[in-house]
Design a protein around this motif. Structure first.
Motif, PDB file in Angstrom:
ATOM      1  N   LEU A  40       2.329  -2.093 -11.427  1.00 50.13           N
ATOM      2  CA  LEU A  40       2.789  -0.965 -11.412  1.00 50.13           C
ATOM      3  C   LEU A  40       3.821  -1.472  -9.968  1.00 50.13           C
ATOM      4  O   LEU A  40       5.055  -0.621  -9.965  1.00 50.13           O
ATOM      5  CB  LEU A  40       1.947   0.392 -10.405  1.00 50.13           C
ATOM      6  CG  LEU A  40       2.358   1.530 -10.372  1.00 50.13           C
ATOM      7  CD1 LEU A  40       1.702   2.486 -11.368  1.00 50.13           C
ATOM      8  CD2 LEU A  40       2.761   1.518  -8.831  1.00 50.13           C
ATOM      9  N   VAL A  41       2.781  -1.792  -8.576  1.00 53.51           N
ATOM     10  CA  VAL A  41       3.687  -1.824  -7.163  1.00 53.51           C
ATOM     11  C   VAL A  41       5.530  -3.076  -7.695  1.00 53.51           C
ATOM     12  O   VAL A  41       5.801  -2.616  -7.745  1.00 53.51           O
ATOM     13  CB  VAL A  41       3.052  -2.747  -6.608  1.00 53.51           C
ATOM     14  CG1 VAL A  41       3.801  -2.982  -5.151  1.00 53.51           C
ATOM     15  CG2 VAL A  41       1.697  -1.525  -5.990  1.00 53.51           C
ATOM     16  N   GLU A  42       5.039  -3.411  -8.123  1.00 55.56           N
ATOM     17  CA  GLU A  42       6.595  -4.860  -8.517  1.00 55.56           C
ATOM     18  C   GLU A  42       7.420  -3.379  -9.374  1.00 55.56           C
ATOM     19  O   GLU A  42       8.886  -4.644  -8.882  1.00 55.56           O
ATOM     20  CB  GLU A  42       6.268  -5.680  -9.456  1.00 55.56           C
ATOM     21  CG  GLU A  42       7.129  -6.748  -9.942  1.00 55.56           C
ATOM     22  CD  GLU A  42       7.337  -7.839 -10.532  1.00 55.56           C
ATOM     23  OE1 GLU A  42       7.372  -8.737 -10.685  1.00 55.56           O
ATOM     24  OE2 GLU A  42       5.556  -8.310 -10.354  1.00 55.56           O
ATOM     25  N   ARG A  43       7.151  -3.576 -10.297  1.00 59.24           N
ATOM     26  CA  ARG A  43       8.083  -2.503 -10.880  1.00 59.24           C
ATOM     27  C   ARG A  43       8.399  -0.998 -10.204  1.00 59.24           C
ATOM     28  O   ARG A  43       9.656  -0.995 -10.391  1.00 59.24           O
ATOM     29  CB  ARG A  43       7.134  -1.832 -11.987  1.00 59.24           C
ATOM     30  CG  ARG A  43       8.321  -1.111 -13.051  1.00 59.24           C
ATOM     31  CD  ARG A  43       7.383  -0.221 -14.744  1.00 59.24           C
ATOM     32  NE  ARG A  43       6.408   0.821 -14.544  1.00 59.24           N
ATOM     33  CZ  ARG A  43       5.328  -0.075 -14.240  1.00 59.24           C
ATOM     34  NH1 ARG A  43       4.757  -0.790 -14.687  1.00 59.24           N
ATOM     35  NH2 ARG A  43       4.013   1.013 -14.307  1.00 59.24           N
ATOM     36  N   ALA A  44       7.427  -0.541  -9.937  1.00 58.61           N
ATOM     37  CA  ALA A  44       8.133   0.145  -8.903  1.00 58.61           C
ATOM     38  C   ALA A  44       9.407  -0.586  -7.714  1.00 58.61           C
ATOM     39  O   ALA A  44      10.132   0.841  -7.398  1.00 58.61           O
ATOM     40  CB  ALA A  44       7.938   0.706  -8.087  1.00 58.61           C
ATOM     41  N   PRO A  68       3.952  -4.191   7.353  1.00 56.56           N
ATOM     42  CA  PRO A  68       3.884  -3.281   7.288  1.00 56.56           C
ATOM     43  C   PRO A  68       5.444  -2.123   6.788  1.00 56.56           C
ATOM     44  O   PRO A  68       6.013  -2.725   6.956  1.00 56.56           O
ATOM     45  CB  PRO A  68       4.064  -2.760   9.067  1.00 56.56           C
ATOM     46  CG  PRO A  68       3.408  -4.155   9.842  1.00 56.56           C
ATOM     47  CD  PRO A  68       3.599  -5.169   8.419  1.00 56.56           C
ATOM     48  N   GLY A  69       5.166  -1.478   6.543  1.00 56.10           N
ATOM     49  CA  GLY A  69       6.637  -0.889   5.489  1.00 56.10           C
ATOM     50  C   GLY A  69       7.822  -0.403   6.707  1.00 56.10           C
ATOM     51  O   GLY A  69       8.458  -0.933   6.437  1.00 56.10           O
ATOM     52  N   GLU A  95       0.434  -1.047   0.585  1.00 57.19           N
ATOM     53  CA  GLU A  95       0.032   0.156  -0.215  1.00 57.19           C
ATOM     54  C   GLU A  95       0.521   1.145   0.083  1.00 57.19           C
ATOM     55  O   GLU A  95       0.697   1.756  -0.442  1.00 57.19           O
ATOM     56  CB  GLU A  95      -1.173  -0.385   1.208  1.00 57.19           C
ATOM     57  CG  GLU A  95      -1.769  -1.331   1.343  1.00 57.19           C
ATOM     58  CD  GLU A  95      -2.855  -0.514   0.191  1.00 57.19           C
ATOM     59  OE1 GLU A  95      -3.316   0.685  -0.869  1.00 57.19           O
ATOM     60  OE2 GLU A  95      -3.697  -1.637  -0.943  1.00 57.19           O
ATOM     61  N   ASN A  96       2.010   1.279   0.283  1.00 58.96           N
ATOM     62  CA  ASN A  96       3.016   2.385   0.778  1.00 58.96           C
ATOM     63  C   ASN A  96       2.978   2.575  -1.104  1.00 58.96           C
ATOM     64  O   ASN A  96       3.253   3.686  -1.415  1.00 58.96           O
ATOM     65  CB  ASN A  96       4.313   2.244   1.248  1.00 58.96           C
ATOM     66  CG  ASN A  96       4.648   2.840   2.624  1.00 58.96           C
ATOM     67  OD1 ASN A  96       4.613   3.912   2.776  1.00 58.96           O
ATOM     68  ND2 ASN A  96       4.046   1.658   3.866  1.00 58.96           N
ATOM     69  N   ALA A 149      -0.257   5.818  -3.877  1.00 59.48           N
ATOM     70  CA  ALA A 149      -0.489   7.962  -4.600  1.00 59.48           C
ATOM     71  C   ALA A 149      -1.003   6.959  -5.988  1.00 59.48           C
ATOM     72  O   ALA A 149      -1.510   8.175  -6.976  1.00 59.48           O
ATOM     73  CB  ALA A 149       1.150   8.022  -4.561  1.00 59.48           C
ATOM     74  N   PRO A 150      -0.813   5.968  -6.847  1.00 62.89           N
ATOM     75  CA  PRO A 150      -1.060   5.990  -7.719  1.00 62.89           C
ATOM     76  C   PRO A 150      -2.820   5.617  -8.353  1.00 62.89           C
ATOM     77  O   PRO A 150      -3.175   5.929  -9.100  1.00 62.89           O
ATOM     78  CB  PRO A 150       0.078   4.799  -8.642  1.00 62.89           C
ATOM     79  CG  PRO A 150       0.850   4.924  -8.019  1.00 62.89           C
ATOM     80  CD  PRO A 150       0.418   5.177  -6.811  1.00 62.89           C
TER      81      PRO A 150
END
Length: 287
Positions: A159-163, A180-181, A138-139, A143-144
């Motif tokens: 997108l999450v994997e790419r980032a 948790p982050g 979720e971190n 924003a996207p």
């Protein structure tokens, strides 16, 4: 203090510079191997905190897909300048700004500028890692989604994997995306914050001393990451570490008492500073 700078070809002064003196805001020399399109143009930028003037007639051209380092002693205006580029100073009471900060021909300080859209294009990574109190997934996804860049779950997953891959973190967290982050180490948290910043595909990433709170191994990882990310993004970083500036920056601007004293190709500045103030700071005589 012996600063080692990786060899790069440095061109003589080009047409946009008058003989003997650089054009306002332009480096004295240019790296021929780098991209030279203008990302941000700053002219006659002044900033006051109440009655105290923190920035004085700043003129600077920032070039796309390079790392530009801002160096100088504490309190000289580096971080204040960085925050001008995405209007973070607007959040501080009593701040007054005049002058031009231009992207794509528009002044970012104009009244009709959408500040949220601006901060999507000009992301920021802070000195201390500050992941959201959410999962790792979720971190990155938050924003996207907020900017309506993705909606379908498969698109969000990609997108999450790419980032996370671009931030060099995927292999370390792919099996714990819903933890948790804040459960990550400090260096991993900072890379998560970088992944969060690049997830919205900004044009520019601002980094305010991104490694000052990290250990040497994590610092080296972030520096390697900056070198890779400049293939996609323009990076502007504040650092007090001269060796770091020499390692990561294509261009370096030396700030002193709210002014840009010297701005140049990093190799040229560190091997042959044009001003005594820059030479004294780079060689460790003060700062």
């Amino acid at each position: 203090m012996n600063i080692q700078v990786a060899e790069r070809s440095v061109s003589p002064m080009t047409g946009h510079q008058s003989k003997g003196e650089p054009a306002v805001g332009a480096p004295v020399t240019r790296n021929e191997e780098a991209h030279h399109e203008l990302a941000i143009r700053v002219r006659d930028l002044n900033l006051w905190y109440g009655q105290a003037q923190a920035l004085k007639s700043i003129n600077l051209d920032v070039y796309q897909k390079n790392v530009t380092a801002l160096i100088g002693p504490s309190g000289c205006g580096k971080s204040t300048f960085l925050r001008c580029l995405n209007r973070m100073n607007d959040l501080i009471p009593g701040v007054r700004i005049d002058g031009l900060v231009e992207m794509d021909g528009r002044d970012v300080n104009e009244a009709k500028m959408d500040e949220v859209a601006l901060r999507r294009r000009v992301g920021m990574v802070f000195q201390k890692p500050n992941p959201f109190p959410k999962s790792i997934y979720e971190n990155v996804a938050y924003a996207p989604r907020m900017h309506d860049l993705v909606s379908r779950k498969t698109d969000v997953d990609e997108l999450v994997e790419r980032a996370l891959r671009d931030a060099g973190l995927w292999e370390e967290v792919k099996d714990k995306l819903h933890q948790p982050g804040t459960s990550l180490s400090g260096g991993q948290q900072q890379r998560l914050c970088i992944a969060r910043a690049i997830a919205v595909q900004p044009d520019v990433i601002l980094m305010d001393e991104p490694t000052s709170a990290l250990d040497p191994i994590s610092t080296a990882t972030i520096e390697d990451l900056m070198d890779k990310l400049k293939q996609q993004f323009t990076i502007i970083t504040v650092t007090h570490n001269m060796q770091q500036a020499a390692r990561v920056a294509d261009y370096t601007a030396f700030f002193h008492l709210g002014e840009v004293v010297e701005y140049n190709d990093t190799q040229a500045m560190f091997s042959n500073p044009h001003t005594k103030k820059a030479e004294d700071y780079i060689t460790g005589r003060y700062g």
